[in-house]
Write a protein that holds these residues in place. Structure first.
Motif, short mmCIF file in Angstrom:
data_model
loop_
_atom_site.label_atom_id
_atom_site.label_comp_id
_atom_site.label_asym_id
_atom_site.label_seq_id
_atom_site.Cartn_x
_atom_site.Cartn_y
_atom_site.Cartn_z
N PRO A 181 0.45 -1.22 0.40
CA PRO A 181 0.53 0.04 0.21
C PRO A 181 0.83 1.57 0.22
N GLN A 182 1.65 1.72 0.54
CA GLN A 182 2.38 2.87 1.07
C GLN A 182 3.68 3.29 -0.54
N ARG A 183 3.78 1.63 -1.13
CA ARG A 183 4.26 1.90 -2.53
C ARG A 183 3.51 2.29 -3.42
N VAL A 184 2.20 1.93 -3.75
CA VAL A 184 1.66 2.04 -4.53
C VAL A 184 1.24 3.31 -4.53
N SER A 185 0.90 3.80 -3.20
CA SER A 185 0.48 5.33 -2.71
C SER A 185 1.07 6.01 -3.37
N LEU A 186 2.68 5.91 -3.52
CA LEU A 186 3.43 7.15 -4.43
C LEU A 186 3.14 6.99 -6.29
N ALA A 187 2.17 6.46 -6.63
CA ALA A 187 2.19 6.88 -8.00
C ALA A 187 1.02 7.99 -7.68
N TYR A 188 0.41 8.21 -6.90
CA TYR A 188 -0.71 9.06 -6.79
C TYR A 188 -0.54 10.34 -6.27
N THR A 189 -1.44 11.89 -7.03
CA THR A 189 -0.87 12.51 -5.96
C THR A 189 -1.45 12.44 -4.47
N ALA A 190 -0.42 14.00 -3.65
CA ALA A 190 -0.62 14.03 -2.27
C ALA A 190 -2.20 14.12 -1.97
N ASP A 191 -2.78 14.68 -2.34
CA ASP A 191 -4.29 15.25 -2.04
C ASP A 191 -5.09 14.05 -3.28
N SER A 192 -5.25 12.93 -3.65
CA SER A 192 -5.62 12.31 -5.20
C SER A 192 -7.39 12.30 -4.28
N GLU A 195 -7.06 10.38 -14.34
CA GLU A 195 -6.54 11.76 -14.60
C GLU A 195 -5.49 11.65 -14.16
N PHE A 196 -3.86 12.52 -15.09
CA PHE A 196 -2.65 12.30 -14.44
C PHE A 196 -2.91 14.34 -14.44
N ASP A 197 -1.31 14.12 -12.82
CA ASP A 197 -0.94 15.65 -13.20
C ASP A 197 -0.21 15.66 -14.46
N GLU A 198 0.76 17.56 -14.58
CA GLU A 198 2.04 17.30 -15.22
C GLU A 198 3.04 16.30 -14.86
N ASN A 199 3.29 15.89 -13.94
CA ASN A 199 4.11 15.13 -13.16
C ASN A 199 3.90 13.26 -13.33
N GLY A 200 3.11 13.49 -14.11
CA GLY A 200 2.78 11.44 -13.54
C GLY A 200 2.22 10.96 -12.93
N LEU A 201 1.43 12.02 -12.01
CA LEU A 201 1.24 10.73 -10.47
C LEU A 201 -0.18 11.47 -10.64
N MET A 202 -0.94 10.00 -10.49
CA MET A 202 -2.19 10.11 -11.02
C MET A 202 -2.98 10.76 -9.25
#
Length: 158
Positions: A34-45, A113-120
């Motif tokens: 879970p911790q590793r997966v969460s890093l693919a998302y924006t802090a406020d995803s 939907e992704f931000d410009e940095n590739g985070l979901m």
């Protein structure tokens, strides 16, 4: 100094980069960390997963920990459905069993939907669970990343 988080490939997506993004997401979820997966998302995803609404990495970690504590021996396959700009749509299926040994295949669709940095930044998921018999299982690789030579959803007729 602040380090800018990036998660290539970055939008706007091409067909190849969208396929790569989908496979990277599949690999991450199959690791069941879970911790590793969460890093693919924006802090406020923001997520909608079935009827549950999740916001931010802390809630993502909590959600995934609950999910994988319930969905044992989880194995997932994702497939690109469509893409444009900074958005990707996928279809997927995963197999798992509960603590009583009942097997399920869960089918779903996600819009990302992704931000410009590739985070979901946003994830909307619709999922249906189908009880299956153990002999109906199609996902038999060892836990973790799906091997490159394992068939995808279309090849499996799903």
């Amino acid at each position: 100094m602040t380090t800018l988080e990036t998660r290539p490939p970055l939008p706007p997506f091409t067909r190849d980069s969208a396929i790569q993004k989908v496979r990277l997401a599949e690999d991450g979820w199959n690791a069941r960390d879970p911790q590793r997966v969460s890093l693919a998302y924006t802090a406020d995803s923001r997520w909608r997963n079935r009827a549950e609404f999740v916001e931010g990495r802390e809630q993502i970690v909590q959600f995934l920990a609950r999910k994988w504590a319930k969905e044992l021996d989880y194995r997932l396959i994702k497939e690109l459905w469509a893409f444009e700009g900074n958005r990707i749509a996928v279809r997927y299926a995963y197999e798992w069993h509960d603590d009583s040994g009942n097997w399920f295949r869960s089918y779903g669709n996600e819009n990302w939907e992704f931000d410009e940095n590739g985070l979901m930044a946003r994830r909307f998921a619709c999922i249906n669970d189908l009880p299956i018999k153990p002999e109906e299982r199609k996902f038999h690789w060892p836990l973790g990343r799906r091997p490159d030579d394992h068939p995808g959803l279309s090849e499996l007729g799903l």
